[in-house]
Design a protein around this motif. Sequence first.
Motif, PDB file in Angstrom:
ATOM      1  N   ALA A 116     -17.807 -32.304  12.482  1.00 13.43           N
ATOM      2  CA  ALA A 116     -16.994 -33.090  13.418  1.00 13.43           C
ATOM      3  C   ALA A 116     -17.620 -34.460  13.635  1.00 13.43           C
ATOM      4  CB  ALA A 116     -16.871 -32.336  14.741  1.00 13.43           C
ATOM      5  N   LYS A 117     -18.959 -34.514  13.738  1.00 12.08           N
ATOM      6  CA  LYS A 117     -19.655 -35.788  13.908  1.00 12.08           C
ATOM      7  C   LYS A 117     -19.479 -36.658  12.663  1.00 12.08           C
ATOM      8  CE  LYS A 117     -24.056 -37.824  14.967  1.00 12.08           C
ATOM      9  NZ  LYS A 117     -25.478 -37.697  15.026  1.00 12.08           N
ATOM     10  N   ALA A 118     -19.527 -36.002  11.491  1.00 13.86           N
ATOM     11  CA  ALA A 118     -19.357 -36.754  10.245  1.00 13.86           C
ATOM     12  C   ALA A 118     -17.937 -37.293  10.159  1.00 13.86           C
ATOM     13  CB  ALA A 118     -19.660 -35.851   9.041  1.00 13.86           C
ATOM     14  N   VAL A 119     -16.947 -36.544  10.584  1.00 14.30           N
ATOM     15  CA  VAL A 119     -15.562 -37.003  10.553  1.00 14.30           C
ATOM     16  C   VAL A 119     -15.397 -38.185  11.520  1.00 14.30           C
ATOM     17  CG1 VAL A 119     -13.180 -36.351  11.159  1.00 14.30           C
ATOM     18  CG2 VAL A 119     -14.603 -34.834   9.788  1.00 14.30           C
ATOM     19  N   LEU A 120     -16.008 -38.062  12.699  1.00  9.89           N
ATOM     20  CA  LEU A 120     -15.927 -39.167  13.666  1.00  9.89           C
ATOM     21  C   LEU A 120     -16.602 -40.418  13.127  1.00  9.89           C
ATOM     22  CD1 LEU A 120     -16.551 -37.324  17.067  1.00  9.89           C
ATOM     23  CD2 LEU A 120     -14.414 -38.296  16.227  1.00  9.89           C
ATOM     24  N   ASP A 121     -17.736 -40.216  12.468  1.00 12.61           N
ATOM     25  CA  ASP A 121     -18.444 -41.350  11.865  1.00 12.61           C
ATOM     26  C   ASP A 121     -17.613 -41.995  10.772  1.00 12.61           C
ATOM     27  OD1 ASP A 121     -20.610 -41.005  13.516  1.00 12.61           O
ATOM     28  OD2 ASP A 121     -21.851 -39.932  12.032  1.00 12.61           O
ATOM     29  N   MET A 122     -16.906 -41.190   9.989  1.00  9.61           N
ATOM     30  CA  MET A 122     -16.076 -41.710   8.931  1.00  9.61           C
ATOM     31  C   MET A 122     -14.889 -42.498   9.519  1.00  9.61           C
ATOM     32  SD  MET A 122     -15.559 -38.649   6.452  1.00  9.61           S
ATOM     33  CE  MET A 122     -16.170 -38.341   4.953  1.00  9.61           C
TER      34      MET A 122
END
Length: 125
Positions: A116-122
């Motif tokens: 989820a953090k990686a998706v938000l970062d993307m």
Amino acid sequence: MDTQKSLCLLLNVIVASCARGPSSPICLKYDYEERLLERVLRNGLALETTLSEIVKANSKVVDTRKQIEDGKAKVESTLAIMKKKQIDMESRLSDYINNALNNMNSTLAANVGTMAKAVLDMKAN
């Protein structure tokens, strides 16, 4: 045994008295009594033999019953031990499954959080 000796002595006296006068009616009476006593003695000996056999058979039955009771106690003891081991194994299995589920859930939650953090970062990039 004294009774048998006494009976044999009595029979000898009866036979001796009959030998003197075989045509006497008293001798016929003694002859009948002698045969009767012989039959009683044979029956007594047969009963003693039967009683001895019954006592031996009873002893074997008692010994066999004791062995069966001992075997039953051993089986019951083994069954109790097996039940205790089954409960212990079920408890350990349940603990293992619960620990594995907790580890999987925590790993999954951590990975979902990371994704989820990686998706938000993307999205942010």
